[in-house]
Design an enzyme around this catalytic site. Structure first.
Site, PDB file in Angstrom:
ATOM      1  CE  LYS A 105      -4.101  -2.181   0.872  1.00 45.80           C
ATOM      2  NZ  LYS A 105      -3.763  -3.573   1.125  1.00 45.80           N
TER       3      LYS A 105
HETATM    4  C1  LIG Z   1      -4.449  -4.736   0.764  1.00 45.56           C
HETATM    5  C2  LIG Z   1      -3.695  -5.999   0.796  1.00 45.56           C
HETATM    6  C3  LIG Z   1      -4.003  -7.057  -0.070  1.00 45.56           C
HETATM    7  C4  LIG Z   1      -5.163  -6.993  -1.039  1.00 45.56           C
HETATM    8  O1  LIG Z   1      -4.973  -6.005  -2.010  1.00 45.56           O
HETATM    9  P1  LIG Z   1      -6.219  -5.457  -2.847  1.00 45.56           P
HETATM   10  O2  LIG Z   1      -5.669  -4.365  -3.689  1.00 45.56           O
HETATM   11  O3  LIG Z   1      -7.214  -4.969  -1.843  1.00 45.56           O
HETATM   12  O4  LIG Z   1      -6.743  -6.601  -3.631  1.00 45.56           O
HETATM   13  C5  LIG Z   1      -3.198  -8.187  -0.019  1.00 45.56           C
HETATM   14  N1  LIG Z   1      -2.171  -8.291   0.845  1.00 45.56           N
HETATM   15  C6  LIG Z   1      -1.855  -7.297   1.693  1.00 45.56           C
HETATM   16  C7  LIG Z   1      -0.724  -7.473   2.622  1.00 45.56           C
HETATM   17  C8  LIG Z   1      -2.604  -6.115   1.700  1.00 45.56           C
HETATM   18  O5  LIG Z   1      -2.290  -5.130   2.552  1.00 45.56           O
END
Ligand SMILES: *Cc1c(COP(=O)(O)O)cnc(C)c1O
Length: 461
Positions: free
Chosen positions: A112
């Protein structure tokens, strides 16, 4: 470039407007009105460029007049300066033709950060120019919230409120949200699930009086600017392994469908991606949808990969929009049915989805066994989300190199990792004192009026 709503009934916006707005006023999500393929010789020139240079090349055409070229370069440079790896998103091999794309070298140890660090700088620059202030409200299953707080803490023109499901995030995730001391940061623990948090957030966006009064802005994964930032690492990874001359496949641990949707965009830009694999945990609504053609909500069952504990996968709407030939009315009808439990996708749209994606899911036991086995066979310690991806990827590996997205650092989920493979995953030095810092959090009910009152009162203090 202009941005249109997936429900076909909101004003067309510029990049900057779509970024500051988040959700469209008709409840839809913004997407570019056209996406054209890049020339293969431009893609051939990518190996050898820095991550930042590739980011500029990917993003520039989507940004239009919103930011000047030099401004954008400076924003990108600041966004990735805090990452602790020179490559930003390095590749590591874990098996014959199987690679991990490590996306956890940013300040909060999850992918993120790639989008949120960039969005923080974009917001700061845009709001300073406009002389405006906004209230960012986000819903998180754990990692979005910590990344948003890290990106916006202390910025002048922003208050940031993050709703997370009380008791359902890991201790490291919680502490990353509750320990920053800046006055513009507000961690709110909601009495409910992530889907509840996300639903209340949508309610706030649909309550226009509140939305306008507080200058509500969204940075959840529905924000187009976030998707765009994530397109970049598909290019850097694939070109390291020989694209565009040699195709690659990607497996993406998926919850809200943001990260994998970025891969779909990369393919539309001309990156030769053979398979794009959706990997879900036991909350497998997307895998079931691919198999059955019906998108039917179930109860969220908490797992050891909490950032994927989702039954309403927001960004899926973006691909549905394409699957329905960009007919916003058709998407709006389907989304109306979602309120009562789910919908059946038309035959043509299902075929579109199956042409573009394959899918699989991993149970809790399979996830744990994968962490243990990969540790034994490679020495790599996987976070549980990444392990879901690796397990599903293994079912889809062929002659084409498979790249699984490693979405978080194992130290973010130490209890689950230790239980699976017996290893303590230490936090990197810049976070080593996280367990000693004081926490600040407000418990809130799953109630729209109460949440709005709290936000009105706290903002701008
Ligand atoms: C947010 C997240 C996901 C999922 O990603 P999306 O974009 O919501 O599909 C998978 N793994 C981790 C560690 C995350 O923080």
């Amino acid at each position: 470039m202009r941005y249109v709503s997936t429900r076909g009934n909101a004003p067309k916006l510029s990049f900057e407007e779509a970024m500051l707005t988040g959700l469209a006023r008709d409840g839809g999500l913004y997407v570019p009105n056209v996406i054209s393929s890049r020339r293969p010789d431009e893609i051939e020139a990518l190996p050898g460029m820095s991550y930042e240079e590739v980011a500029y090349w990917v993003m520039r055409p989507f940004i239009g007049e919103s930011f000047a070229p030099d401004e954008l370069r400076a924003i990108i440079a600041r966004a990735y300066a805090q990452f602790d790896h020179a490559a930003r998103a390095p590749l590591v091999q874990i098996g014959a033709n199987h690679f991990l794309l490590e996306l956890f070298h940013g300040p909060t140890l999850a992918f993120k950060d790639f989008a949120m660090q960039l969005i923080g700088q974009l917001f700061q620059t845009a709001l300073a120019k406009r002389g405006e202030r906004v209230t960012i409200v986000g819903a998180t299953s754990g990692d979005t919230g910590s990344a948003a707080i890290e990106a916006f803490r202390g910025l002048d023109n922003v208050d940031v409120f993050i709703l997370y499901p009380h008791g359902r995030v890991s201790e490291v995730q919680r502490r990353q949200m509750t320990t920053p001391t800046e006055d513009n940061v507000h961690a709110l623990a909601i009495d409910g699930t992530f889907d509840d948090a996300q639903a209340r957030l949508k309610d706030m966006f649909n309550h226009f009086e509140f939305r306008d009064a507080v200058g509500l802005a969204g940075v959840n994964s529905i924000n187009w600017a976030r998707v765009l930032a994530q397109v970049v690492y598909y290019f850097t990874a694939a070109s390291s392994l020989g694209a565009p001359l040699r195709p690659v496949s990607f497996t993406v641990p998926t919850g809200n469908f943001g990260d994998i949707f970025a891969g779909y965009i990369a393919r539309q830009l001309g990156l030769p991606i053979e398979k794009l694999v959706i990997a879900t945990n036991q909350n497998d609504i997307l895998h079931r949808t691919m198999q059955t053609g019906a998108y039917i909500k179930a109860e969220v069952v908490p797992s050891i990969s909490p950032s994927m504990d989702i039954q309403v996968s927001s960004n899926f709407e973006r691909v549905l929009f394409d699957a329905y030939g960009r007919d916003g009315g058709a998407v709006a009808d389907q989304m109306a049915d979602l309120a009562t439990g789910g919908f059946t996708i038309s035959q043509g749209a299902v075929e579109y989805l199956r042409e573009h994606f394959v899918s699989g899911s991993a149970s809790e036991d399979e996830t744990k066994a994968t962490i243990k086995r990969i540790r034994e066979t490679t020495g790599e310690v996987l976070c549980p989300h990444t392990a879901v991806g690796v397990k599903v990827a293994e079912e889809h590996i062929g002659a084409t190199p498979m790249i699984t997205l490693a979405t978080a650092h194992p130290a973010k989920f130490p209890a689950a990792v230790k239980a699976a493979c017996g290893v303590d995953a230490p936090l990197p030095p810049h976070m080593a004192d996280l367990y000693d810092r004081e926490e600040r959090v407000t418990l809130v009910p799953n109630d729209l009026a109460a949440l709005e009152a709290l936000i009105r009162e706290r903002r701008g203090q």
